[in-house]
Design a protein around this motif. Sequence first.
Motif, PDB file in Angstrom:
ATOM      1  N   ILE A 115       0.885  -0.702   0.299  1.00  0.00           N
ATOM      2  CA  ILE A 115      -0.213   0.584   0.292  1.00  0.00           C
ATOM      3  C   ILE A 115       0.686   1.142   0.286  1.00  0.00           C
ATOM      4  O   ILE A 115       0.866   2.535  -0.727  1.00  0.00           O
ATOM      5  CB  ILE A 115      -0.800   0.051   1.242  1.00  0.00           C
ATOM      6  CG1 ILE A 115      -2.085  -1.044   0.772  1.00  0.00           C
ATOM      7  CG2 ILE A 115      -1.256   1.369   1.160  1.00  0.00           C
ATOM      8  CD1 ILE A 115      -2.698  -0.890   1.970  1.00  0.00           C
ATOM      9  N   LEU A 116       1.595   1.464   0.194  1.00  0.00           N
ATOM     10  CA  LEU A 116       3.497   2.180   0.931  1.00  0.00           C
ATOM     11  C   LEU A 116       3.494   2.578  -0.628  1.00  0.00           C
ATOM     12  O   LEU A 116       4.616   3.211  -0.569  1.00  0.00           O
ATOM     13  CB  LEU A 116       3.960   1.902   2.168  1.00  0.00           C
ATOM     14  CG  LEU A 116       3.232   2.432   2.960  1.00  0.00           C
ATOM     15  CD1 LEU A 116       3.865   1.669   4.500  1.00  0.00           C
ATOM     16  CD2 LEU A 116       1.957   3.909   3.268  1.00  0.00           C
ATOM     17  N   GLY A 117       3.825   1.333  -1.732  1.00  0.00           N
ATOM     18  CA  GLY A 117       4.518   1.543  -2.417  1.00  0.00           C
ATOM     19  C   GLY A 117       5.273   1.358  -2.531  1.00  0.00           C
ATOM     20  O   GLY A 117       6.820   1.778  -3.540  1.00  0.00           O
ATOM     21  N   ILE A 118       5.686   0.234  -2.024  1.00  0.00           N
ATOM     22  CA  ILE A 118       7.191  -0.872  -2.155  1.00  0.00           C
ATOM     23  C   ILE A 118       6.915  -2.211  -1.744  1.00  0.00           C
ATOM     24  O   ILE A 118       6.022  -2.617  -1.511  1.00  0.00           O
ATOM     25  CB  ILE A 118       8.164  -0.475  -0.179  1.00  0.00           C
ATOM     26  CG1 ILE A 118       7.527   0.884   0.350  1.00  0.00           C
ATOM     27  CG2 ILE A 118       8.869  -1.038   0.555  1.00  0.00           C
ATOM     28  CD1 ILE A 118       7.778   0.891   2.228  1.00  0.00           C
ATOM     29  N   ARG A 119       8.105  -2.947  -2.623  1.00  0.00           N
ATOM     30  CA  ARG A 119       7.823  -3.917  -2.729  1.00  0.00           C
ATOM     31  C   ARG A 119       8.309  -4.502  -1.892  1.00  0.00           C
ATOM     32  O   ARG A 119       8.975  -4.307  -0.802  1.00  0.00           O
ATOM     33  CB  ARG A 119       8.785  -4.314  -3.571  1.00  0.00           C
ATOM     34  CG  ARG A 119       8.740  -5.813  -4.460  1.00  0.00           C
ATOM     35  CD  ARG A 119      10.913  -5.870  -4.987  1.00  0.00           C
ATOM     36  NE  ARG A 119      10.650  -5.599  -6.552  1.00  0.00           N
ATOM     37  CZ  ARG A 119      10.757  -6.374  -7.355  1.00  0.00           C
ATOM     38  NH1 ARG A 119       9.839  -7.580  -7.196  1.00  0.00           N
ATOM     39  NH2 ARG A 119      10.489  -4.867  -8.537  1.00  0.00           N
ATOM     40  N   SER A 120       7.028  -5.766  -1.479  1.00  0.00           N
ATOM     41  CA  SER A 120       6.883  -6.501  -0.529  1.00  0.00           C
ATOM     42  C   SER A 120       6.677  -8.169  -0.285  1.00  0.00           C
ATOM     43  O   SER A 120       5.951  -8.435  -1.407  1.00  0.00           O
ATOM     44  CB  SER A 120       5.726  -5.850   0.294  1.00  0.00           C
ATOM     45  OG  SER A 120       5.944  -4.568   0.555  1.00  0.00           O
ATOM     46  N   ILE A 121       7.331  -9.083   0.691  1.00  0.00           N
ATOM     47  CA  ILE A 121       7.173 -10.446  -0.110  1.00  0.00           C
ATOM     48  C   ILE A 121       6.848 -10.622   1.762  1.00  0.00           C
ATOM     49  O   ILE A 121       7.079 -10.743   2.630  1.00  0.00           O
ATOM     50  CB  ILE A 121       8.262 -10.794   0.397  1.00  0.00           C
ATOM     51  CG1 ILE A 121       9.006 -10.208  -1.206  1.00  0.00           C
ATOM     52  CG2 ILE A 121       7.649 -12.872  -0.069  1.00  0.00           C
ATOM     53  CD1 ILE A 121      10.017 -11.014  -1.525  1.00  0.00           C
ATOM     54  N   ALA A 122       5.813 -11.216   1.738  1.00  0.00           N
ATOM     55  CA  ALA A 122       5.850 -12.406   3.291  1.00  0.00           C
ATOM     56  C   ALA A 122       6.024 -13.426   3.138  1.00  0.00           C
ATOM     57  O   ALA A 122       5.883 -13.871   2.456  1.00  0.00           O
ATOM     58  CB  ALA A 122       3.745 -12.290   3.447  1.00  0.00           C
ATOM     59  N   VAL A 123       6.539 -14.154   4.063  1.00  0.00           N
ATOM     60  CA  VAL A 123       7.461 -15.463   3.675  1.00  0.00           C
ATOM     61  C   VAL A 123       7.261 -16.274   5.504  1.00  0.00           C
ATOM     62  O   VAL A 123       6.709 -15.364   6.461  1.00  0.00           O
ATOM     63  CB  VAL A 123       9.245 -15.583   4.605  1.00  0.00           C
ATOM     64  CG1 VAL A 123       9.573 -16.230   4.162  1.00  0.00           C
ATOM     65  CG2 VAL A 123       9.359 -14.258   3.332  1.00  0.00           C
ATOM     66  N   SER A 124       6.613 -17.517   4.970  1.00  0.00           N
ATOM     67  CA  SER A 124       6.263 -18.937   6.234  1.00  0.00           C
ATOM     68  C   SER A 124       6.734 -19.857   6.014  1.00  0.00           C
ATOM     69  O   SER A 124       7.024 -20.257   4.747  1.00  0.00           O
ATOM     70  CB  SER A 124       4.382 -18.931   6.024  1.00  0.00           C
ATOM     71  OG  SER A 124       3.817 -17.571   5.851  1.00  0.00           O
ATOM     72  N   GLN A 125       6.596 -21.071   6.815  1.00  0.00           N
ATOM     73  CA  GLN A 125       7.513 -21.896   6.928  1.00  0.00           C
ATOM     74  C   GLN A 125       6.540 -23.055   7.343  1.00  0.00           C
ATOM     75  O   GLN A 125       6.212 -22.827   8.606  1.00  0.00           O
ATOM     76  CB  GLN A 125       9.006 -22.066   8.218  1.00  0.00           C
ATOM     77  CG  GLN A 125       9.542 -23.360   7.927  1.00  0.00           C
ATOM     78  CD  GLN A 125      10.098 -23.924   6.353  1.00  0.00           C
ATOM     79  OE1 GLN A 125      10.787 -23.188   5.931  1.00  0.00           O
ATOM     80  NE2 GLN A 125       9.741 -24.869   5.879  1.00  0.00           N
ATOM     81  N   ALA A 126       5.731 -23.638   6.173  1.00  0.00           N
ATOM     82  CA  ALA A 126       5.619 -25.126   6.918  1.00  0.00           C
ATOM     83  C   ALA A 126       5.763 -26.117   7.867  1.00  0.00           C
ATOM     84  O   ALA A 126       6.917 -26.007   7.679  1.00  0.00           O
ATOM     85  CB  ALA A 126       5.179 -25.503   5.832  1.00  0.00           C
ATOM     86  N   TYR A 127       5.081 -26.290   8.866  1.00  0.00           N
ATOM     87  CA  TYR A 127       6.115 -27.590   9.673  1.00  0.00           C
ATOM     88  C   TYR A 127       4.467 -28.633  10.007  1.00  0.00           C
ATOM     89  O   TYR A 127       3.663 -28.223   9.655  1.00  0.00           O
ATOM     90  CB  TYR A 127       6.737 -26.984  11.014  1.00  0.00           C
ATOM     91  CG  TYR A 127       6.341 -26.423  12.140  1.00  0.00           C
ATOM     92  CD1 TYR A 127       6.179 -27.208  12.797  1.00  0.00           C
ATOM     93  CD2 TYR A 127       5.459 -25.553  11.843  1.00  0.00           C
ATOM     94  CE1 TYR A 127       5.139 -26.454  14.351  1.00  0.00           C
ATOM     95  CE2 TYR A 127       4.372 -24.620  12.689  1.00  0.00           C
ATOM     96  CZ  TYR A 127       4.534 -24.825  14.124  1.00  0.00           C
ATOM     97  OH  TYR A 127       3.659 -25.028  14.903  1.00  0.00           O
ATOM     98  N   ASN A 128       5.042 -29.664  10.592  1.00  0.00           N
ATOM     99  CA  ASN A 128       4.944 -30.319  11.086  1.00  0.00           C
ATOM    100  C   ASN A 128       4.810 -30.122  12.187  1.00  0.00           C
ATOM    101  O   ASN A 128       5.060 -30.835  13.536  1.00  0.00           O
ATOM    102  CB  ASN A 128       4.498 -31.863  11.322  1.00  0.00           C
ATOM    103  CG  ASN A 128       5.305 -32.082   9.073  1.00  0.00           C
ATOM    104  OD1 ASN A 128       4.095 -31.725   8.476  1.00  0.00           O
ATOM    105  ND2 ASN A 128       5.818 -32.507   9.056  1.00  0.00           N
ATOM    106  N   TRP A 129       3.047 -30.151  12.646  1.00  0.00           N
ATOM    107  CA  TRP A 129       2.356 -30.250  14.172  1.00  0.00           C
ATOM    108  C   TRP A 129       3.133 -31.237  15.408  1.00  0.00           C
ATOM    109  O   TRP A 129       3.340 -30.923  16.318  1.00  0.00           O
ATOM    110  CB  TRP A 129       1.246 -29.336  14.989  1.00  0.00           C
ATOM    111  CG  TRP A 129       1.382 -28.049  14.357  1.00  0.00           C
ATOM    112  CD1 TRP A 129       2.288 -27.543  13.174  1.00  0.00           C
ATOM    113  CD2 TRP A 129       0.031 -26.911  14.229  1.00  0.00           C
ATOM    114  NE1 TRP A 129       1.618 -26.345  13.262  1.00  0.00           N
ATOM    115  CE2 TRP A 129       0.168 -26.175  13.519  1.00  0.00           C
ATOM    116  CE3 TRP A 129      -0.996 -27.395  14.764  1.00  0.00           C
ATOM    117  CZ2 TRP A 129      -0.613 -24.824  13.162  1.00  0.00           C
ATOM    118  CZ3 TRP A 129      -2.338 -26.377  14.825  1.00  0.00           C
ATOM    119  CH2 TRP A 129      -1.847 -25.300  14.279  1.00  0.00           C
ATOM    120  N   ASP A 130       2.220 -32.224  15.236  1.00  0.00           N
ATOM    121  CA  ASP A 130       3.100 -33.272  15.326  1.00  0.00           C
ATOM    122  C   ASP A 130       4.064 -34.012  15.739  1.00  0.00           C
ATOM    123  O   ASP A 130       4.516 -34.847  16.098  1.00  0.00           O
ATOM    124  CB  ASP A 130       1.918 -34.305  15.208  1.00  0.00           C
ATOM    125  CG  ASP A 130       2.478 -34.909  13.358  1.00  0.00           C
ATOM    126  OD1 ASP A 130       3.294 -33.682  12.874  1.00  0.00           O
ATOM    127  OD2 ASP A 130       1.821 -35.907  13.290  1.00  0.00           O
TER     128      ASP A 130
END
Length: 252
Positions: A115-130
């Motif tokens: 929204i502020l005009g900046i290149r942006s990347i959301a980063v997440s790491q999946a994992y197995n809760w068990d």
Amino acid sequence: MRILITNDDGIHSPGLAALERIARTLSDDVWVIAPETDQSGVAHSLTLSDPLRLRRISEHQFALRGTPTDCVIMGVRKVLPGMPDLILSGINKGQNLAEDVTYSGTVAGAMEGSILGIRSIAVSQAYNWDVGSEPNYGTAEAHAPELFRKLLDFPMPPHTLLNVNFPACDPQDVKGTKVTVQGHHEQSGLTISERRDGRGYPYYWLGFQDRGQSILDNSDLHAVRDGFISVTPLRIDLTAHDMVQQLAGELA
């Protein structure tokens, strides 16, 4: 290149430290402004009724008593010496896929950057809760630097962002990268668990149960499940453009 990092798991999250290490492979000008406490599930919320308390940890690292959105705004408007060229939000503890992106403070941090005009990347790491209580952030650390360099060369249209999810496997087992669409679970998995405190009064926990996989081909859910890194381009514009003309006709 100036990089601003935030997250929703809080300033002490191992995922935040991993993302800072990744960022430093891209630039020496790295700043961190993250929530003082866990802000998971706050989505794109702002703090409007309470003051924002900023605590300086080191020269380029700050904790803010606020949301990921607050952190990005504070960084861009107050703390940094100039506009950042890139905003990285994460690494989230767990995947952010399908409808869950609407709850995610991690995605919201990147959304505010866009929204502020900046290149942006959301980063997440999946994992197995068990299997364990913490993801293997080494998977993201092994693959993110090269991937981000490629993504930095891609011309992003205004008001768009990228949602990147790494699969729950060891680095050497990642099968590749797929550009995906936002998936859709076949059913809502939200549950309410009623419990009693020490005095017998009821309280409630929201939680997620196992849900059906995406009914869409080439979805982020399918990619991460199958061991691929998922890169999903998202738009700020939520308009259902395919309905505009039909709805206008109905109301004419």
